[in-house]
Motif scaffolding. Structure first.
Motif, short mmCIF file in Angstrom:
data_model
loop_
_atom_site.label_atom_id
_atom_site.label_comp_id
_atom_site.label_asym_id
_atom_site.label_seq_id
_atom_site.Cartn_x
_atom_site.Cartn_y
_atom_site.Cartn_z
N ARG A 106 0.84 -1.21 0.00
CA ARG A 106 0.00 0.00 0.00
C ARG A 106 0.87 1.25 0.00
O ARG A 106 0.61 2.21 -0.73
N ALA A 107 1.93 1.27 0.79
CA ALA A 107 2.84 2.42 0.84
C ALA A 107 3.50 2.64 -0.52
O ALA A 107 3.67 3.79 -0.97
N GLU A 108 3.89 1.56 -1.18
CA GLU A 108 4.50 1.65 -2.51
C GLU A 108 3.51 2.26 -3.51
O GLU A 108 3.86 3.13 -4.31
N ALA A 109 2.26 1.82 -3.46
CA ALA A 109 1.22 2.36 -4.36
C ALA A 109 0.92 3.82 -4.04
O ALA A 109 0.76 4.65 -4.94
N GLU A 110 0.84 4.16 -2.77
CA GLU A 110 0.58 5.55 -2.37
C GLU A 110 1.71 6.47 -2.82
O GLU A 110 1.47 7.60 -3.26
N PHE A 111 2.94 5.99 -2.74
CA PHE A 111 4.07 6.79 -3.18
C PHE A 111 3.98 7.06 -4.68
O PHE A 111 4.17 8.18 -5.14
N ALA A 112 3.67 6.01 -5.46
CA ALA A 112 3.53 6.18 -6.91
C ALA A 112 2.41 7.17 -7.24
O ALA A 112 2.57 8.04 -8.09
N ALA A 113 1.28 7.05 -6.55
CA ALA A 113 0.17 7.98 -6.78
C ALA A 113 0.59 9.41 -6.40
O ALA A 113 0.18 10.37 -7.06
N GLY A 114 1.43 9.54 -5.38
CA GLY A 114 1.90 10.86 -4.96
C GLY A 114 2.79 11.54 -5.99
O GLY A 114 2.96 12.77 -5.95
N LEU A 115 3.37 10.77 -6.90
CA LEU A 115 4.19 11.36 -7.97
C LEU A 115 3.33 11.92 -9.10
O LEU A 115 3.86 12.52 -10.03
N CYS A 116 2.04 11.74 -9.00
CA CYS A 116 1.13 12.11 -10.08
C CYS A 116 0.45 13.46 -9.85
O CYS A 116 -0.71 13.66 -10.22
N ASP A 117 1.17 14.41 -9.28
CA ASP A 117 0.60 15.73 -9.03
C ASP A 117 0.76 16.64 -10.25
O ASP A 117 0.82 17.84 -10.12
N ARG A 118 0.81 16.04 -11.41
CA ARG A 118 0.96 16.76 -12.67
C ARG A 118 -0.20 16.39 -13.59
O ARG A 118 -0.94 15.46 -13.31
N ASP A 119 -0.30 17.09 -14.70
CA ASP A 119 -1.35 16.78 -15.67
C ASP A 119 -1.12 15.40 -16.28
O ASP A 119 0.02 14.96 -16.44
N PRO A 120 -2.21 14.71 -16.65
CA PRO A 120 -2.06 13.43 -17.34
C PRO A 120 -1.17 13.59 -18.57
O PRO A 120 -1.22 14.61 -19.27
N GLY A 121 -0.36 12.58 -18.82
CA GLY A 121 0.54 12.60 -19.95
C GLY A 121 1.95 13.03 -19.62
O GLY A 121 2.87 12.78 -20.38
N HIS A 122 2.14 13.67 -18.46
CA HIS A 122 3.50 14.03 -18.05
C HIS A 122 4.31 12.76 -17.89
O HIS A 122 3.83 11.78 -17.34
N PHE A 123 5.54 12.78 -18.37
CA PHE A 123 6.44 11.66 -18.17
C PHE A 123 7.19 11.85 -16.86
O PHE A 123 7.52 12.96 -16.49
N ILE A 124 7.45 10.73 -16.20
CA ILE A 124 8.24 10.73 -14.98
C ILE A 124 9.40 9.75 -15.19
O ILE A 124 9.20 8.63 -15.65
N ALA A 125 10.59 10.20 -14.87
CA ALA A 125 11.78 9.34 -14.93
C ALA A 125 12.38 9.27 -13.54
O ALA A 125 12.24 10.21 -12.75
N LEU A 126 13.03 8.17 -13.23
CA LEU A 126 13.66 8.05 -11.92
C LEU A 126 15.12 7.70 -12.07
O LEU A 126 15.54 7.12 -13.07
N GLU A 127 15.87 8.07 -11.06
CA GLU A 127 17.29 7.72 -11.01
C GLU A 127 17.60 7.27 -9.60
O GLU A 127 17.25 7.95 -8.63
N ARG A 128 18.22 6.09 -9.49
CA ARG A 128 18.60 5.52 -8.20
C ARG A 128 20.11 5.38 -8.15
O ARG A 128 20.74 5.03 -9.14
#
Length: 171
Positions: A106-128
């Motif tokens: 649930r925390a993993e899903a909530e975190f992913a949803a929290g990255l969606c504070d942009r308009d639909p269609g925005h791309f998100i990239a990650l770096e670890r």
């Protein structure tokens, strides 16, 4: 509800990851993969290293993708992906039970949803990366309406490819 979905601009994810997420598949950062692993990321090579450095984790077939886009998800899809994540943690990462794994899923899903504070269609990239022995993640937002145009003419557009959805030879 907004949620991250896998983006496939070409077949490069098939070349850089052991398994790739399907276009449109809901994805999460997949941080638990590295937190629960006994492996040291310093020893990763090749496709495993690519997944560590820049891979979002698909929530259907558990492949990786380099880019995610802000999209929509139904309440039912959201609930199901949490359950699939929890079961994956039991099956592959030693969680003692589905009930024990649900809070982390649930925390993993909530975190992913929290990255969606942009308009639909925005791309998100990650770096670890590993910094002072700890895993550090950073996220970048790319507005395809601004970043992918030349002289106001789109260079490319994302097209859903449902033709390969049932093709078992397509990863």
């Amino acid at each position: 509800m907004k949620f991250l979905r896998a983006v496939r601009l070409d077949d490069s994810d098939d070349q850089v990851f052991l398994a790739s997420a399907k276009a449109g598949e809901p994805v999460v950062a997949g941080s638990f993969l590295w937190a629960f692993s006994d492996e040291d990321p310093a020893g990763f090579r090749g496709r495993r290293l690519n997944a560590f450095r820049s891979g979002f984790l698909g929530t259907v077939d558990f492949g990786h993708c380099t880019l995610a886009a802000v999209g929509d998800i139904t309440d039912l899809e959201y609930k199901q992906l949490i359950e699939r994540l929890a079961q994956y943690m039991v099956d592959h990462y030693g969680a003692p039970s589905l009930v024990a794994a649900l809070p982390t899923a649930r925390a993993e899903a909530e975190f992913a949803a929290g990255l969606c504070d942009r308009d639909p269609g925005h791309f998100i990239a990650l770096e670890r990366e590993v910094v002072l022995g700890e895993i550090s993640e950073s996220y970048r937002s790319i507005d395809p309406g601004q970043a992918w145009q030349h002289d106001s003419t789109p260079v490319f557009r994302i097209v859903a490819d449902d033709a390969n959805a049932e093709d078992p030879t397509h990863d």
